[in-house]
Scaffold this motif. Structure first.
Motif, PDB file in Angstrom:
ATOM      1  N   ASN A   5       0.823  -1.211   0.000  1.00 47.81           N
ATOM      2  CA  ASN A   5       0.000   0.000   0.000  1.00 47.81           C
ATOM      3  C   ASN A   5       0.853   1.256   0.000  1.00 47.81           C
ATOM      4  OD1 ASN A   5      -2.499  -1.228  -0.121  1.00 47.81           O
ATOM      5  ND2 ASN A   5      -2.671  -1.414   2.097  1.00 47.81           N
ATOM      6  N   ARG A   6       1.971   1.253   0.713  1.00 47.95           N
ATOM      7  CA  ARG A   6       2.863   2.423   0.724  1.00 47.95           C
ATOM      8  C   ARG A   6       3.437   2.669  -0.661  1.00 47.95           C
ATOM      9  NH1 ARG A   6       5.154   4.246   5.955  1.00 47.95           N
ATOM     10  NH2 ARG A   6       6.642   5.196   4.536  1.00 47.95           N
ATOM     11  N   ILE A   7       3.812   1.599  -1.348  1.00 47.81           N
ATOM     12  CA  ILE A   7       4.358   1.727  -2.701  1.00 47.81           C
ATOM     13  C   ILE A   7       3.275   2.250  -3.650  1.00 47.81           C
ATOM     14  CG2 ILE A   7       5.274   0.431  -4.670  1.00 47.81           C
ATOM     15  CD1 ILE A   7       6.614  -1.418  -2.511  1.00 47.81           C
ATOM     16  N   ILE A   8       2.088   1.691  -3.552  1.00 48.10           N
ATOM     17  CA  ILE A   8       0.975   2.128  -4.394  1.00 48.10           C
ATOM     18  C   ILE A   8       0.666   3.597  -4.147  1.00 48.10           C
ATOM     19  CG2 ILE A   8      -1.509   1.842  -4.805  1.00 48.10           C
ATOM     20  CD1 ILE A   8      -1.004  -1.217  -4.288  1.00 48.10           C
ATOM     21  N   GLU A   9       0.646   4.018  -2.892  1.00 53.18           N
ATOM     22  CA  GLU A   9       0.394   5.426  -2.561  1.00 53.18           C
ATOM     23  C   GLU A   9       1.459   6.331  -3.164  1.00 53.18           C
ATOM     24  OE1 GLU A   9       0.161   5.429   1.690  1.00 53.18           O
ATOM     25  OE2 GLU A   9      -1.829   4.512   1.706  1.00 53.18           O
ATOM     26  N   SER A  10       2.719   5.896  -3.159  1.00 56.34           N
ATOM     27  CA  SER A  10       3.791   6.692  -3.762  1.00 56.34           C
ATOM     28  C   SER A  10       3.593   6.836  -5.263  1.00 56.34           C
ATOM     29  CB  SER A  10       5.155   6.055  -3.481  1.00 56.34           C
ATOM     30  OG  SER A  10       5.449   6.103  -2.116  1.00 56.34           O
ATOM     31  N   ILE A  11       3.238   5.744  -5.916  1.00 56.13           N
ATOM     32  CA  ILE A  11       2.998   5.780  -7.358  1.00 56.13           C
ATOM     33  C   ILE A  11       1.826   6.707  -7.670  1.00 56.13           C
ATOM     34  CG2 ILE A  11       2.235   4.397  -9.338  1.00 56.13           C
ATOM     35  CD1 ILE A  11       3.845   2.045  -8.025  1.00 56.13           C
ATOM     36  N   GLU A  12       0.728   6.572  -6.911  1.00 51.61           N
ATOM     37  CA  GLU A  12      -0.427   7.439  -7.130  1.00 51.61           C
ATOM     38  C   GLU A  12      -0.079   8.905  -6.911  1.00 51.61           C
ATOM     39  OE1 GLU A  12      -3.351   5.730  -4.523  1.00 51.61           O
ATOM     40  OE2 GLU A  12      -3.981   4.265  -6.013  1.00 51.61           O
ATOM     41  N   HIS A  13       0.799   9.185  -5.954  1.00 57.69           N
ATOM     42  CA  HIS A  13       1.226  10.562  -5.701  1.00 57.69           C
ATOM     43  C   HIS A  13       1.918  11.132  -6.942  1.00 57.69           C
ATOM     44  CE1 HIS A  13       2.965  14.004  -3.592  1.00 57.69           C
ATOM     45  NE2 HIS A  13       4.112  13.677  -4.169  1.00 57.69           N
ATOM     46  N   PHE A  14       2.835  10.364  -7.528  1.00 58.02           N
ATOM     47  CA  PHE A  14       3.543  10.846  -8.713  1.00 58.02           C
ATOM     48  C   PHE A  14       2.627  10.890  -9.927  1.00 58.02           C
ATOM     49  CE2 PHE A  14       7.154   9.823  -6.008  1.00 58.02           C
ATOM     50  CZ  PHE A  14       7.843  11.021  -6.109  1.00 58.02           C
ATOM     51  N   TYR A  15       1.653   9.991 -10.014  1.00 61.28           N
ATOM     52  CA  TYR A  15       0.650  10.079 -11.071  1.00 61.28           C
ATOM     53  C   TYR A  15      -0.050  11.430 -11.008  1.00 61.28           C
ATOM     54  CZ  TYR A  15       0.569   5.113 -12.512  1.00 61.28           C
ATOM     55  OH  TYR A  15       0.850   3.871 -13.015  1.00 61.28           O
ATOM     56  N   GLY A  16      -0.341  11.892  -9.804  1.00 62.18           N
ATOM     57  CA  GLY A  16      -0.997  13.180  -9.634  1.00 62.18           C
ATOM     58  C   GLY A  16      -0.192  14.315 -10.246  1.00 62.18           C
ATOM     59  N   HIS A  17       1.143  14.277 -10.064  1.00 62.33           N
ATOM     60  CA  HIS A  17       2.000  15.305 -10.653  1.00 62.33           C
ATOM     61  C   HIS A  17       1.950  15.267 -12.180  1.00 62.33           C
ATOM     62  CE1 HIS A  17       3.843  16.729  -6.968  1.00 62.33           C
ATOM     63  NE2 HIS A  17       4.067  15.482  -6.605  1.00 62.33           N
ATOM     64  N   LEU A  18       1.744  14.097 -12.727  1.00 65.18           N
ATOM     65  CA  LEU A  18       1.706  13.930 -14.175  1.00 65.18           C
ATOM     66  C   LEU A  18       0.288  14.015 -14.743  1.00 65.18           C
ATOM     67  CD1 LEU A  18       4.194  10.937 -14.387  1.00 65.18           C
ATOM     68  CD2 LEU A  18       4.685  13.331 -14.929  1.00 65.18           C
ATOM     69  N   GLU A  19      -0.675  14.288 -13.861  1.00 68.11           N
ATOM     70  CA  GLU A  19      -2.085  14.366 -14.233  1.00 68.11           C
ATOM     71  C   GLU A  19      -2.584  13.066 -14.859  1.00 68.11           C
ATOM     72  OE1 GLU A  19      -2.825  17.961 -16.429  1.00 68.11           O
ATOM     73  OE2 GLU A  19      -1.860  19.192 -14.918  1.00 68.11           O
ATOM     74  N   ILE A  20      -2.139  11.943 -14.280  1.00 65.56           N
ATOM     75  CA  ILE A  20      -2.567  10.613 -14.714  1.00 65.56           C
ATOM     76  C   ILE A  20      -3.541  10.085 -13.678  1.00 65.56           C
ATOM     77  CG2 ILE A  20      -1.834   8.230 -15.123  1.00 65.56           C
ATOM     78  CD1 ILE A  20       0.926   9.370 -15.921  1.00 65.56           C
ATOM     79  N   GLY A  21      -4.703   9.661 -14.118  1.00 67.14           N
ATOM     80  CA  GLY A  21      -5.692   9.099 -13.203  1.00 67.14           C
ATOM     81  C   GLY A  21      -5.362   7.653 -12.860  1.00 67.14           C
ATOM     82  N   CYS A  22      -5.605   7.290 -11.638  1.00 70.02           N
ATOM     83  CA  CYS A  22      -5.407   5.914 -11.197  1.00 70.02           C
ATOM     84  C   CYS A  22      -6.791   5.277 -11.047  1.00 70.02           C
ATOM     85  CB  CYS A  22      -4.647   5.884  -9.878  1.00 70.02           C
ATOM     86  SG  CYS A  22      -4.282   4.213  -9.340  1.00 70.02           S
ATOM     87  N   TYR A  23      -7.007   4.180 -11.720  1.00 64.54           N
ATOM     88  CA  TYR A  23      -8.335   3.565 -11.746  1.00 64.54           C
ATOM     89  C   TYR A  23      -8.427   2.271 -10.948  1.00 64.54           C
ATOM     90  CZ  TYR A  23      -9.170   7.099 -15.164  1.00 64.54           C
ATOM     91  OH  TYR A  23      -9.300   8.317 -15.789  1.00 64.54           O
ATOM     92  N   GLY A  24      -7.430   2.008 -10.133  1.00 66.11           N
ATOM     93  CA  GLY A  24      -7.449   0.820  -9.295  1.00 66.11           C
ATOM     94  C   GLY A  24      -6.038   0.400  -8.946  1.00 66.11           C
TER      95      GLY A  24
END
Length: 51
Positions: A5-24
């Protein structure tokens, strides 16, 4: 799963900077070889069908 979950949260955080939506997300703890992944094939396919 806590570490996953910590790794997933980190990836989602950087997705936010790139304006990439996370769908699951899917954490595959204790999968260290392709045989272990094969045992979870249905779970993986079910996840992929939802995203």
């Amino acid at each position: 799963m806590k570490e996953c979950n910590r790794i997933i949260e980190s990836i989602e955080h950087f997705y936010g900077h790139l304006e990439i939506g996370c769908y699951g997300s899917l954490g595959l703890c204790s999968v260290e070889c392709k045989e272990a992944a094969a045992q979870r094939k249905n779970e993986i396919l079910e996840f992929c069908s939802r995203i």
